[in-house]
Design an enzyme around this catalytic site. Structure first.
Site, PDB file in Angstrom:
ATOM      1  N   CYS A 148     -59.303  26.600  13.487  1.00 47.67           N
ATOM      2  CA  CYS A 148     -60.270  26.929  12.445  1.00 47.67           C
ATOM      3  C   CYS A 148     -59.658  27.837  11.382  1.00 47.67           C
ATOM      4  O   CYS A 148     -60.160  27.921  10.270  1.00 47.67           O
ATOM      5  CB  CYS A 148     -61.502  27.564  13.061  1.00 47.67           C
ATOM      6  SG  CYS A 148     -61.080  28.971  14.105  1.00 47.67           S
TER       7      CYS A 148
ATOM      8  N   GLU B 133     -67.175  38.565  16.404  1.00 50.06           N
ATOM      9  CA  GLU B 133     -66.746  38.788  17.784  1.00 50.06           C
ATOM     10  C   GLU B 133     -65.451  39.589  17.725  1.00 50.06           C
ATOM     11  O   GLU B 133     -64.920  39.841  16.654  1.00 50.06           O
ATOM     12  CB  GLU B 133     -66.591  37.447  18.510  1.00 50.06           C
ATOM     13  CG  GLU B 133     -67.942  36.720  18.630  1.00 50.06           C
ATOM     14  CD  GLU B 133     -67.936  35.451  19.479  1.00 50.06           C
ATOM     15  OE1 GLU B 133     -66.848  34.980  19.862  1.00 50.06           O
ATOM     16  OE2 GLU B 133     -69.030  34.933  19.756  1.00 50.06           O
TER      17      GLU B 133
ATOM     18  N   GLU C 215     -69.667  30.970  15.351  1.00 52.15           N
ATOM     19  CA  GLU C 215     -68.309  30.925  14.789  1.00 52.15           C
ATOM     20  C   GLU C 215     -68.073  29.484  14.367  1.00 52.15           C
ATOM     21  O   GLU C 215     -67.905  28.611  15.230  1.00 52.15           O
ATOM     22  CB  GLU C 215     -67.281  31.351  15.847  1.00 52.15           C
ATOM     23  CG  GLU C 215     -67.472  32.766  16.382  1.00 52.15           C
ATOM     24  CD  GLU C 215     -67.082  33.838  15.384  1.00 52.15           C
ATOM     25  OE1 GLU C 215     -66.439  33.515  14.369  1.00 52.15           O
ATOM     26  OE2 GLU C 215     -67.436  35.002  15.620  1.00 52.15           O
TER      27      GLU C 215
ATOM     28  N   ASN D 276     -60.560  22.488  20.452  1.00 54.38           N
ATOM     29  CA  ASN D 276     -59.225  22.735  19.881  1.00 54.38           C
ATOM     30  C   ASN D 276     -58.416  23.772  20.658  1.00 54.38           C
ATOM     31  O   ASN D 276     -57.203  23.651  20.781  1.00 54.38           O
ATOM     32  CB  ASN D 276     -59.335  23.109  18.392  1.00 54.38           C
ATOM     33  CG  ASN D 276     -60.142  24.355  18.164  1.00 54.38           C
ATOM     34  OD1 ASN D 276     -61.005  24.713  18.968  1.00 54.38           O
ATOM     35  ND2 ASN D 276     -59.880  25.043  17.082  1.00 54.38           N
TER      36      ASN D 276
END
Ligand code: NDP
Length: 481
Positions: free
Chosen positions: A281, A462, A247, A149
């Protein structure tokens, strides 16, 4: 375009499998180029190269590596327009969006981590007549696995902190979006980054990704992708006690309180819902709106969504391009049909069966931005990650109900609260079970802050110090006076 090659040990090389995959432009259905369909032997080659380069790269000083990051940022910036064009070709996103988001952030990731690493301070603790010195060492050879993405945006988010902390890298981008990872390899090659420090292996996840995760000489894995894949990665890596950052997916809630000034927040709400055709996301895919303002909200929101310009990604005035692939369009349309079976009403958008979205590109994987009302909060379309231009609307009567609805999902990545009272928004945001909540804004990122999800949205954080900690091992040396 020339067929892509892997980049291993400082050279562009064909895969040992001799096989390739087509890289398609989802907005036209045309083949852009081919990409290696690599296998275990290619991963082995890359892992050996990365491990052979470890000692020398780890022996460089932090200042030298910070210098490398600045040079990489400069070189990427000089190729910003190429990044935007290639990202748009590969993903079908508007070139204007790719320029504003993907290209800009790929450069700023390197610049940010260069500057942030320079702020690292030695940690020393005195006690019991001794001095404790906390030392940082690289983890070793790290595996970086990224989705389609935001291809270079997410790859550079991992490469920059990994390099600056002294690690060597084996990277695998999604085989659907390999072009900008190849551009990064070209840039590093032209800059003469020591060979073996950065290696790129193209191919399919179950072949290349799995081989990286399973390889005993890959010492950490940073993975961004879907929750189901994350579970496979975790299962493979856990018995080896590898450092793991996951993630994963999201099903984020957008909470609109009754005091939200609709005139000023509606544009932000459209952005939070449909940026990159909803394939971020962090996009809010469940809009929870107070019942008192539902009618006014629906009126303004649907009008704005219906006026988004969908189509040719190369047209600078396009708001929304295609989704990533025809298979993904079919999946998203399946969810729209399911929503109707579940009792939902499509307020705007819908499937592309009846009328093609873009007559000029009949073979493109286009979808209209779609708003669905009338589904229960536990409907499949309101709880499963669709990852496309589809939002569902739900109403609540009070804050407690809004919080319960926001938390009624297995995911916990992000969310946003929209209100005329920022303090009230701040209080409510803390009750939402997710890693990030924005109040009266969305995708407003300070790269020093922790980024990551709870529940099925991932493990670990992160960003800023959290990235530097993930890509380093801390050891303590205690010296008695
Ligand atoms: P996938 O999980 O399908 O793929 C992610 C990466 O993992 C790809 O490179 C893929 O390769 C690879 N992969 C697939 N199978 C394996 C395996 N067995 N072992 C190792 N690697 C493997 O995700 P998508 O590419 O479809 O990306 C969309 C997902 O990413 C969404 O769920 C989205 O929410 C999530 N995402 C999360 C973000 C976050 O920060 N939390 C940010 C962006 C996206 P291949 O492409 O060949 O299958």
């Amino acid at each position: 375009m020339e067929p892509l090659l892997n980049y291993i040990n400082g050279a562009f090389v064909p895969p040992r499998t001799g096989e390739s995959l087509d890289d398609l432009n989802p907005a036209t259905g045309e083949t852009i180029t081919t990409v290696p369909k690599s296998g275990e032997l290619d991963v082995e080659h890359a892992v050996r190269a990365a491990n052979a380069a470890r000692t020398a790269w780890a022996a460089t000083t932090l200042e030298e590596r910070i210098g490398w990051l600045h040079r990489i940022a400069d070189a990427l910036e000089a190729r910003s327009e190429d990044i935007a064009r290639l990202e748009s070709l590969d993903t079908g996103k508007p070139v204007s969006l790719a320029r504003r988001v993907d290209a800009a952030r790929s450069v700023s990731n390197f610049r940010f981590f260069a500057e942030h690493a320079a702020t690292l301070e030695a940690k020393v603790f005195e006690s019991n007549g001794a001095t404790n010195h906390v030392h940082r060492k690289p983890v070793g050879c790290v595996g970086l696995i990224t989705p389609w993405n935001l291809p270079l945006y997410l790859l550079s988010w991992k490469v920059a902190p990994a390099l600056v902390m002294g690690n060597t890298i084996v990277a695998k981008p999604s085989e659907m979006t390999p072009l900008t990872a190849n551009l990064l390899a070209e840039v590093l090659h032209e800059l003469n980054l020591p060979r073996g420090v950065f290696n790129l292996v193209h191919g399919l996840g179950p072949d290349v990704g799995q081989a990286m995760v399973a390889h005993p000489s890959v010492h950490a894995i940073s993975f961004t992708g879907g929750t189901a894949t994350g579970a496979i990665v975790a299962k493979t890596a856990a018995p080896m006690f590898k450092k793991l950052s996951l993630e994963l997916g999201g099903k984020n809630a957008t909470v609109v309180l009754e005091d939200a000034p609709l005139d000023t927040v509606l544009d932000g709400l459209v952005r939070a819902s449909f940026t990159n055709a909803g394939q971020v996301c962090l996009c809010g895919s469940r809009i929870l709106v107070h019942e008192r303002i539902k009618d006014a909200f629906v009126h303004g929101f649907v009008e704005r969504v219906a006026s988004l310009k969908v189509g040719d990604p190369t047209d600078e005035t396009t708001d929304m391009g295609s989704v990533i692939s025809h298979a993904h369009r079919d999946k998203v349309e399946g969810y729209i049909r399911l929503a109707m079976e579940e009792g939902g009403t499509v307020l705007t958008g819908g499937t592309s069966d009846a009328t093609p979205v873009d007559d000029a590109h009949p073979d493109g994987a286009f979808l209209r931005p779609t708003v669905i009302d009338g589904l229960p909060i536990d409907a499949r379309c309101a709880t499963e990650e669709i990852f496309g231009p589809v939002v569902t609307l739900h109403t609540f009567q009070n804050e407690d109900e809004a919080v319960a609805m926001a938390n009624a999902t297995d995911y916990g990545l992000a969310g946003s609260v929209w209100t005329g009272d920022a303090e009230r928004g701040h209080r409510l945001a803390q009750r939402i079970d997710s890693g990030i909540v924005w109040v009266n804004t969305w995708l407003n990122r300070d790269l020093r802050t922790p980024f990551g999800g709870v529940k099925q949205s991932g493990v670990g954080r992160e960003g800023g110090d959290w990235s530097l900690n993930f890509f380093s091992e801390l050891s303590n040396v205690c010296v008695q006076h």
